[in-house]
Enzyme design. Structure first.
Site, PDB file in Angstrom:
ATOM      1  CG  ASP A 340      -2.190   1.010   1.416  1.00 53.68           C
ATOM      2  OD1 ASP A 340      -2.129   1.688   0.151  1.00 53.68           O
ATOM      3  OD2 ASP A 340      -2.447   1.062   2.363  1.00 53.68           O
ATOM      4  CB  CYS A 393      -5.812   6.311  -1.208  1.00 50.73           C
ATOM      5  SG  CYS A 393      -4.431   6.930  -0.400  1.00 50.73           S
TER       6      CYS A 393
HETATM    7  C1  LIG Z   1      -0.795   4.894   1.839  1.00 48.54           C
HETATM    8  S1  LIG Z   1       0.270   4.474   3.577  1.00 48.54           S
HETATM    9  C2  LIG Z   1      -0.179   2.948   4.238  1.00 48.54           C
HETATM   10  C3  LIG Z   1      -1.768   2.803   5.061  1.00 48.54           C
HETATM   11  C4  LIG Z   1      -1.796   1.586   5.718  1.00 48.54           C
HETATM   12  N1  LIG Z   1      -1.355   0.508   4.873  1.00 48.54           N
HETATM   13  C5  LIG Z   1      -3.050   1.441   6.350  1.00 48.54           C
HETATM   14  O1  LIG Z   1      -3.929   0.955   5.730  1.00 48.54           O
HETATM   15  O2  LIG Z   1      -3.195   1.920   7.296  1.00 48.54           O
HETATM   16  C6  LIG Z   1       1.920   4.514   3.359  1.00 48.54           C
HETATM   17  C7  LIG Z   1       2.761   4.426   4.443  1.00 48.54           C
HETATM   18  O3  LIG Z   1       4.009   3.922   3.809  1.00 48.54           O
HETATM   19  C8  LIG Z   1       4.968   4.500   4.808  1.00 48.54           C
HETATM   20  N2  LIG Z   1       6.155   4.579   3.677  1.00 48.54           N
HETATM   21  C9  LIG Z   1       6.786   5.514   2.855  1.00 48.54           C
HETATM   22  N3  LIG Z   1       7.803   5.040   2.199  1.00 48.54           N
HETATM   23  C10 LIG Z   1       8.243   3.796   3.019  1.00 48.54           C
HETATM   24  C11 LIG Z   1       9.175   3.155   2.425  1.00 48.54           C
HETATM   25  N4  LIG Z   1      10.220   3.268   1.945  1.00 48.54           N
HETATM   26  N5  LIG Z   1       9.066   1.947   3.498  1.00 48.54           N
HETATM   27  C12 LIG Z   1       8.302   1.711   4.365  1.00 48.54           C
HETATM   28  N6  LIG Z   1       7.089   2.523   4.476  1.00 48.54           N
HETATM   29  C13 LIG Z   1       6.970   3.558   3.836  1.00 48.54           C
HETATM   30  C14 LIG Z   1       4.383   5.844   4.941  1.00 48.54           C
HETATM   31  O4  LIG Z   1       4.971   6.605   6.177  1.00 48.54           O
HETATM   32  C15 LIG Z   1       2.819   5.630   5.406  1.00 48.54           C
HETATM   33  O5  LIG Z   1       2.892   5.529   6.627  1.00 48.54           O
END
Ligand SMILES: C[S@@+](CC[C@H](N)C(=O)[O-])C[C@H]1O[C@@H](n2cnc3c(N)ncnc32)[C@H](O)[C@@H]1O
Length: 459
Positions: A340, A393
């Site tokens: 995601d 999203c």
């Molecule tokens: C769209 S949100 C995920 C929402 C989550 N799946 C939920 O349903 O609650 C994307 C998340 O990915 C994290 N993120 C961004 N870059 C990332 C990376 N390189 N590795 C891991 N997480 C990352 C962000 O901090 C954010 O919390």
């Protein structure tokens, strides 16, 4: 909040000015600023405080165009707080029941509280002019996309280009307050039983048609009013987001990875499905599911932890960059992966209206690079025959179907699985089938905008 010392709290308007100033100065998202500053507002004033903050952000493109047309010069950066005062005043005059004279007087008083008495005359004159000439002013600006559609011009242009048939629906649904949707924890209680319990408490709901766990509340309530919320009987989650776990349909024999997991909404749902799929024998032997959740930001990882604590499930949580697999992966491949990825969040603007202020076209270019890196690296951790569900999203094809098209052209061991094939329970009639995967648009009183594409690794 109830125990808050009254002396340490401020009028909701003053705190809203601080929040909006910080958002305008790009010092963090609206939700981050609300989390930081909302404790300064008493619980009985929280609704007004949030209405002011969300309302100004939701109407920002329009209010900003009006404000700029009324000012001889824009405010300097050091006076962004005054700009927040002006936007708030215009918002009250246009969208709230505050009597006009009170809205103007409160705005003038706000300048004084900021120790910027010099601006009182200016704010007073601008707001009074708007009060007198509102219809004429709006009429003159109506040809601007920011005023007509209440979205930034670049975004309107992209929506028109990418989704000429869904354009109006996207704009309309993105401009309104979203409905409150919950996910019933089907591991503990059926949707029908929980719906009945809510109804007995006077909370009316309707069942969503996409997710078998979803209930839409006819009127939003505080989570404290939802029975069993603290014990994990339900979670607040949009219905489109609930499709992730339904599509992946995880089972106890599988190793699952949730690679961009915070705040853990989907992690919790995956664990509910896993627990539900447990056999009696696994239950009596206290077999634990194998789920790893990764999140880049430590403070956001804590949110996953508290979410799972509330639901009563556990998972392996790691603070890591998902694209740096050499730093976190134990070389045991996963059967199923939920990816995601961070995205433009254009499908959830109504929940995060500050996107209208701060999202820029260049952000999307940067996000596309990050998404590609994460997808390519995480792919290596998937078992042959395993499934990876790519989710955003976003409503931007560049982050969705085009991202997947590029991936498929580069990865010879990846193929797309048409959605609905994995889980027979899933309704066939959801989303728009695009060149790769499915696109959901935000709908009035319904789901948010979302994108899913299911990939399988060849044996
Ligand atoms: C769209 S949100 C995920 C929402 C989550 N799946 C939920 O349903 O609650 C994307 C998340 O990915 C994290 N993120 C961004 N870059 C990332 C990376 N390189 N590795 C891991 N997480 C990352 C962000 O901090 C954010 O919390």
């Amino acid at each position: 909040m109830n125990q808050l010392d009254q002396a340490s709290t401020q009028a909701p308007r003053q705190v809203a000015i601080q929040v909006l100033t910080n958002v305008l100065l790009q010092q963090g998202s609206l939700s981050t600023q609300l989390n930081r500053l909302q404790t300064q507002v008493t619980s009985d004033q929280q609704a007004l405080f949030k209405e002011l903050c969300f309302g100004v952000c939701r109407q920002f493109p329009k209010l900003n165009s009006i404000a700029l047309s009324l000012l001889a010069h824009p405010f300097e950066e050091k006076d962004t707080d005054l700009y927040a005062v002006l936007l708030l005043g215009l918002y009250q005059l246009s969208y709230m029941k505050t009597p006009d004279h009170a809205a103007v007087n409160e705005s003038v008083e706000a300048c004084r509280l900021l120790n910027k008495d010099w601006a009182t005359k200016l704010i007073n004159a601008v707001l009074r002019r708007y009060q007198r000439e509102e219809l004429e002013i709006i009429d003159n600006l109506m040809q601007m996309p920011s005023v007509e559609f209440n979205h930034p011009k670049w975004l309107v242009k992209r929506y028109k280009k990418h989704w000429p048939n869904a354009f109006e629906q996207i704009i309309e649904a993105s401009n309104v307050h979203p409905p409150m949707c919950i996910r019933v924890n089907l591991d503990r209680v059926s949707r029908e039983t929980y719906q009945l319990t809510l109804s007995e408490l006077g909370i009316e709901t309707t069942q969503g048609g996409l997710s078998d766990a979803s209930l839409y509340l006819s009127k939003a309530v505080s989570v404290n009013q939802l029975p069993g919320f603290d014990d994990g009987l339900c979670s607040v989650q949009d219905e489109a987001a609930q499709l992730s776990a339904q599509i992946l349909n995880p089972t106890m024999s599988e190793r699952i990875l949730d690679a961009c997991a915070a705040p853990g909404g989907k992690t919790g749902h995956l664990l509910e499905c896993l627990s539900r799929s447990q056999s009696e024998e696994q239950k009596s032997n206290s077999v634990l599911p194998s789920l790893t959740a990764i999140e880049l930001e430590a403070w956001r990882l804590e949110k996953i932890e508290s979410n799972l604590d509330r639901l009563g499930y556990c998972a392996e949580l790691m603070c890591a960059d998902a694209s740096q697999t050499e730093e976190w992966w134990d070389n045991q491949a996963y059967d199923k992966i939920l990816l995601d990825v961070p995205c433009s969040a254009t499908g959830v603007i109504r929940r995060n209206p500050d996107i209208k202020l701060n999202r820029k076209p260049a952000d999307i270019e940067e996000l596309i690079v990050i998404q590609k890196q994460i997808l390519n690296k995480v792919w290596a951790t998937l078992k042959p025959n395993g499934y990876l569900l790519y989710a955003t999203c976003s409503l931007m094809p560049e982050e969705n179907e085009q991202q997947i098209a590029a991936f498929l052209s580069e990865q010879s061991d990846a193929s797309e699985i048409k959605l609905n094939h994995l889980n027979a329970n899933l309704s066939l009639n959801w989303g728009l089938e695009v060149s790769h995967g499915k696109q959901l648009f935000p709908t009035l009183n319904g789901n948010d905008g979302f994108y899913y594409c299911l990939l399988q690794k060849s044996a």
